[in-house]
Design an enzyme around this catalytic site. Structure first.
Site, PDB file in Angstrom:
ATOM      1  CG  ASP A  19      -8.662  -0.843   4.219  1.00 57.50           C
ATOM      2  OD1 ASP A  19      -9.730  -0.403   4.690  1.00 57.50           O
ATOM      3  OD2 ASP A  19      -7.582  -0.783   4.844  1.00 57.50           O
ATOM      4  CG  ASP A  76      -9.728   4.942   5.532  1.00 59.72           C
ATOM      5  OD1 ASP A  76     -10.046   3.932   6.182  1.00 59.72           O
ATOM      6  OD2 ASP A  76      -8.633   5.074   4.963  1.00 59.72           O
ATOM      7  CD1 TRP A 101      -2.596   1.845   0.467  1.00 62.83           C
ATOM      8  CD2 TRP A 101      -1.202   2.507   2.113  1.00 62.83           C
ATOM      9  NE1 TRP A 101      -2.874   3.162   0.758  1.00 62.83           N
ATOM     10  CE2 TRP A 101      -2.041   3.588   1.754  1.00 62.83           C
ATOM     11  CE3 TRP A 101      -0.250   2.696   3.118  1.00 62.83           C
ATOM     12  CZ2 TRP A 101      -1.950   4.847   2.364  1.00 62.83           C
ATOM     13  CZ3 TRP A 101      -0.155   3.945   3.725  1.00 62.83           C
ATOM     14  CH2 TRP A 101      -1.006   4.999   3.356  1.00 62.83           C
ATOM     15  CG  ASP A 155      -8.062   3.042   9.528  1.00 61.14           C
ATOM     16  OD1 ASP A 155      -8.337   1.940   9.038  1.00 61.14           O
ATOM     17  OD2 ASP A 155      -7.489   3.945   8.887  1.00 61.14           O
ATOM     18  CE  LYS A 168      -6.204   5.917   2.466  1.00 62.65           C
ATOM     19  NZ  LYS A 168      -5.239   6.098   3.512  1.00 62.65           N
ATOM     20  CD  GLU A 220      -4.652  -1.536   1.893  1.00 60.97           C
ATOM     21  OE1 GLU A 220      -3.484  -1.764   2.258  1.00 60.97           O
ATOM     22  OE2 GLU A 220      -5.556  -1.191   2.667  1.00 60.97           O
ATOM     23  CG  ASP A 225      -5.379  -1.416   8.023  1.00 57.21           C
ATOM     24  OD1 ASP A 225      -4.766  -0.857   8.953  1.00 57.21           O
ATOM     25  OD2 ASP A 225      -5.320  -1.014   6.843  1.00 57.21           O
ATOM     26  CG  HIS A 257      -8.724   1.897   1.655  1.00 58.74           C
ATOM     27  ND1 HIS A 257      -7.465   1.447   1.370  1.00 58.74           N
ATOM     28  CD2 HIS A 257      -8.648   2.443   2.900  1.00 58.74           C
ATOM     29  CE1 HIS A 257      -6.670   1.678   2.402  1.00 58.74           C
ATOM     30  NE2 HIS A 257      -7.373   2.275   3.345  1.00 58.74           N
ATOM     31  CG  HIS A 302      -5.974  -4.367   4.967  1.00 57.10           C
ATOM     32  ND1 HIS A 302      -5.057  -3.357   4.803  1.00 57.10           N
ATOM     33  CD2 HIS A 302      -5.254  -5.511   5.092  1.00 57.10           C
ATOM     34  CE1 HIS A 302      -3.833  -3.875   4.819  1.00 57.10           C
ATOM     35  NE2 HIS A 302      -3.929  -5.169   4.977  1.00 57.10           N
TER      36      HIS A 302
END
Ligand code: RNT
Ligand code: ZN
Length: 419
Positions: free
Chosen positions: A260, A295, A186, A297, A229, A227, A327, A263, A287
């Site tokens: 992810d 995003d 990534w 997390d 995004k 990955e 993640d 993303h 992820h």
């Protein structure tokens, strides 16, 4: 085994048998579904290369909860603690800047398997498997938000060298641990404002990846993943490695695509992408994170999308082809607790999916009996999967239910608050 847990389990087994579900088979499958624990939750994505280094690359860990891991030993102890509260055998996902550098500055284009030998030894001792990531952020050569797509070929070459070395390290991890190491690429590359030559950066990235993959690795020891995004903080207007970019690259070159869950656009979900990618790629990597409005997390919890992800893996008969990694990085709560909540939620989702009366549901669907399908799906939601999860924890010698909160509080008092 605690009598009440056993009793509740036995009753649940009967109830599942009525809808054609073999609970023991589901548990045996759950056992084969490791979750990859991201090492970076324990220290807010700081790493050990430069403990004072700032996290850059458009990602952020917000919060200032006390007790973060500052050394390799602390980080490993925290992961061990989290693992002790999670049933089953799992994986640990390491980033390149978490190497065991012994206090020396080892730049990214200098890292070697030897810097990760102590991670491998620890994993062997604890019966974990490892996954790995190159680290293309938090570095002076990524300061302008560009790495593998940088207009300057010298900077691109620096990062190409770093990623090739990371792939070799991943290969060594997989070889020594006898389990394929997923190596994820990534990069943060993008820009804050309107970008005119969007094509050129993507060409650069494509060429860099071509060079990176010229070095052939052994598929039994490691697999590459790429990955995409949507955007980064401070990099809002353009992301070089977009979903279309990596999907195109991955399909053309047979390289695993990482999805992810943070993303994509806030209402766009990854669960429905799984069955499409599975038709064109041998394996996929996930992820799993929880975006809140963006995003962000946040710690993974048992919500509709997490369950949908698990259901898609099971319904597509793809438990051997989908790799589940977490993640997220929440620095505002107990970090070990954040691991345990996220992994247990993921396992609960997988278990629920494995306990679905799939044969019956498929039959209804094939016959066009859509009321019946809907009704059974609704009933499945309140079936006693919790009793099965409790039994699974107990059978693995892991604390059942919310009692793990006390264990984490104790560890906080005795260990993390003393740091
Ligand atoms: C960033 C990506 C990436 C990182 C880790 C640290 O948005 O999700 O996977 O979170 O590599
Ligand atoms: Zn990710």
């Amino acid at each position: 085994m605690n009598e009440k847990i056993q009793k509740a389990f036995d009753l649940a087994v009967e109830q599942y048998a009525k809808v054609g579900v073999d609970v023991n088979k589901a548990l045996a499958q759950l056992d084969k579904l490791p979750v990859s624990l991201h090492c970076w939750q324990a220290d807010d994505v700081t790493g050990f290369e430069n403990p004072d280094g700032a996290l850059t690359g458009g990602i952020q860990a917000t919060g200032n909860y006390p007790g973060k891991a500052r050394t390799i030993d602390q980080l490993r102890a925290d992961i061990d603690k989290a693992m002790s509260l999670i049933p089953g055998d799992h994986r640990v996902n390491i980033h390149a800047f978490y190497g065991d550098f012994g206090g020396k500055l080892v730049d990214r284009d200098q890292i070697e398997p030897e810097h990760f030998q102590s991670w491998i030894d620890w994993a062997k001792e604890k019966n974990y498997k490892l996954d790995f990531n190159c680290t293309c952020f938090s570095h002076s050569k990524s300061a302008d938000g560009l790495t593998l797509s940088h207009p300057d070929p010298e900077i691109r070459n620096f990062w190409i060298e770093h990623v090739i070395r990371s792939r070799k390290i991943a290969q060594e991890m997989g070889r020594q641990l006898g389990s394929k190491c997923m190596h994820n690429i990534w990069i943060p590359d993008g820009s804050k404002d309107v970008t005119v030559n969007r094509l050129q950066y993507r060409k650069n990235l494509k060429e860099s990846l071509d060079k990176i993959f010229e070095y052939k690795t052994n598929d039994e020891y490691m697999l590459d993943c790429i990955e995409s995004k949507l955007f980064g903080v401070g990099l809002e207007s353009y992301t070089v490695g977009s979903h279309e970019f990596y999907m195109g690259y991955g399909l053309k070159n047979n390289i695993v695509v990482t999805l992810d869950s943070g993303h994509f656009h806030p209402t766009e979900i990854i669960s429905d992408k799984i069955s499409s990618l599975l038709l064109f790629l041998p394996e996929i990597m996930l992820h799993v994170t929880r975006g809140v409005r963006w995003d962000s997390d946040h710690v993974v919890v048992l919500n509709e999308e997490l369950l949908a992800i698990a259901q898609e893996i099971v319904r597509a008969d793809a438990i051997d082809r989908v790799h589940v990694g977490l993640d997220y990085f929440d620095a505002s709560i107990n970090r070990i607790g954040a691991y345990v909540v996220g992994v247990r939620a993921t396992q609960k989702a997988l278990l629920q999916a494995l306990l679905e009366p799939l044969a019956k549901l498929r039959e209804y669907e094939a016959k066009g009996q859509f009321f019946e399908r809907l009704a059974l799906l609704e009933e499945a939601k309140s079936m006693p999967w919790g009793a099965i999860f409790d039994y699974y924890c107990a059978s693995k010698g892991v604390i059942v239910g919310e009692s793990y909160i006390g264990e984490i509080q104790k560890y906080e008092q005795e260990v993390t608050l003393k740091r």
